[in-house]
Design a protein around this motif. Structure first.
Motif, PDB file in Angstrom:
ATOM      1  N   CYS A  57      28.147  47.702  33.292  1.00  0.00           N
ATOM      2  CA  CYS A  57      28.500  47.970  34.681  1.00  0.00           C
ATOM      3  C   CYS A  57      29.163  49.345  34.770  1.00  0.00           C
ATOM      4  N   ALA A  58      29.162  49.909  35.971  1.00  0.00           N
ATOM      5  CA  ALA A  58      29.745  51.233  36.182  1.00  0.00           C
ATOM      6  C   ALA A  58      31.228  51.275  35.806  1.00  0.00           C
ATOM      7  N   GLY A 100      33.293  39.734  37.725  1.00  0.00           N
ATOM      8  CA  GLY A 100      34.409  39.145  36.992  1.00  0.00           C
ATOM      9  C   GLY A 100      34.720  39.877  35.697  1.00  0.00           C
ATOM     10  N   ARG A 101      33.673  40.232  34.961  1.00  0.00           N
ATOM     11  CA  ARG A 101      33.874  40.964  33.701  1.00  0.00           C
ATOM     12  C   ARG A 101      34.584  42.287  33.967  1.00  0.00           C
ATOM     13  N   CYS A 102      34.154  42.996  35.011  1.00  0.00           N
ATOM     14  CA  CYS A 102      34.772  44.293  35.304  1.00  0.00           C
ATOM     15  C   CYS A 102      36.204  44.148  35.796  1.00  0.00           C
ATOM     16  N   ALA A 109      43.082  48.040  31.515  1.00  0.00           N
ATOM     17  CA  ALA A 109      43.548  49.412  31.738  1.00  0.00           C
ATOM     18  C   ALA A 109      44.751  49.437  32.675  1.00  0.00           C
ATOM     19  N   ALA A 110      44.756  48.571  33.689  1.00  0.00           N
ATOM     20  CA  ALA A 110      45.874  48.536  34.628  1.00  0.00           C
ATOM     21  C   ALA A 110      47.163  48.097  33.939  1.00  0.00           C
ATOM     22  N   LEU A 137      42.253  40.678  43.390  1.00  0.00           N
ATOM     23  CA  LEU A 137      40.896  40.420  42.907  1.00  0.00           C
ATOM     24  C   LEU A 137      40.880  39.556  41.651  1.00  0.00           C
ATOM     25  N   LEU A 138      41.973  39.610  40.883  1.00  0.00           N
ATOM     26  CA  LEU A 138      42.052  38.845  39.636  1.00  0.00           C
ATOM     27  C   LEU A 138      43.459  38.255  39.499  1.00  0.00           C
TER      28      LEU A 138
END
Length: 151
Positions: A57-58, A100-102, A109-110, A137-138
């Protein structure tokens, strides 16, 4: 929250990255732009593979770039855009959200950056943008802090 000019610059960088996507199977181009704490912008685009599970993914491609440069703890903000290409434009009227993976990759990283980053999700046509904190989002994410690797 970020200012509109920064958000718009990130979305434009993500759109530019999407033009370099390798998406021969889905035809859906996605670009991501990561804003680092020093103001630099790093981009990534989706890279598909005939063995679909190996597709990148991007967001994953962009995070891999910052990790390889030693900047994994420098993430401040993210923009994502996606759609089907039509000449120089991307089609699509709904904002593209990270999978979900992204979300998990961005969380890593966050947490290393010690910030609840903003994630700007844009439609291919750029007319619709929704911004979220990554924690929205997560929620209840699992990451380095759970392993005692960071405080």
């Amino acid at each position: 929250m970020t200012d509109d000019a920064t958000r718009d610059e990130l979305i434009a960088a993500a759109r530019d990255a999407a033009t370099r996507a390798y998406a021969p199977y889905s035809g859906f181009h996605v670009g991501a732009a990561l804003l680092l704490k020093n103001g630099d912008i790093v981009t990534g685009a989706n890279v598909e593979n005939a063995s679909y599970g190996l597709t990148l993914c991007a967001e994953t491609a962009a995070v891999a770039k910052i990790a390889n440069e030693g900047w994994i703890g420098e993430l401040a903000e993210v923009a994502i855009i996606g759609g089907r290409p039509d000449g120089d434009d991307l089609l699509g009227s709904d904002p593209v959200n990270p999978c979900g993976r992204c979300r998990q990759i961005l969380n890593e990283a966050a947490e290393r950056s010690k910030t609840d980053i903003l994630v700007h999700c844009a439609s291919g046509d750029g007319m619709a943008v929704k911004s979220y904190k990554l924690s929205e989002l997560l929620p209840a994410a699992f990451g380095p802090k759970d392993l005692g690797l960071i405080e």
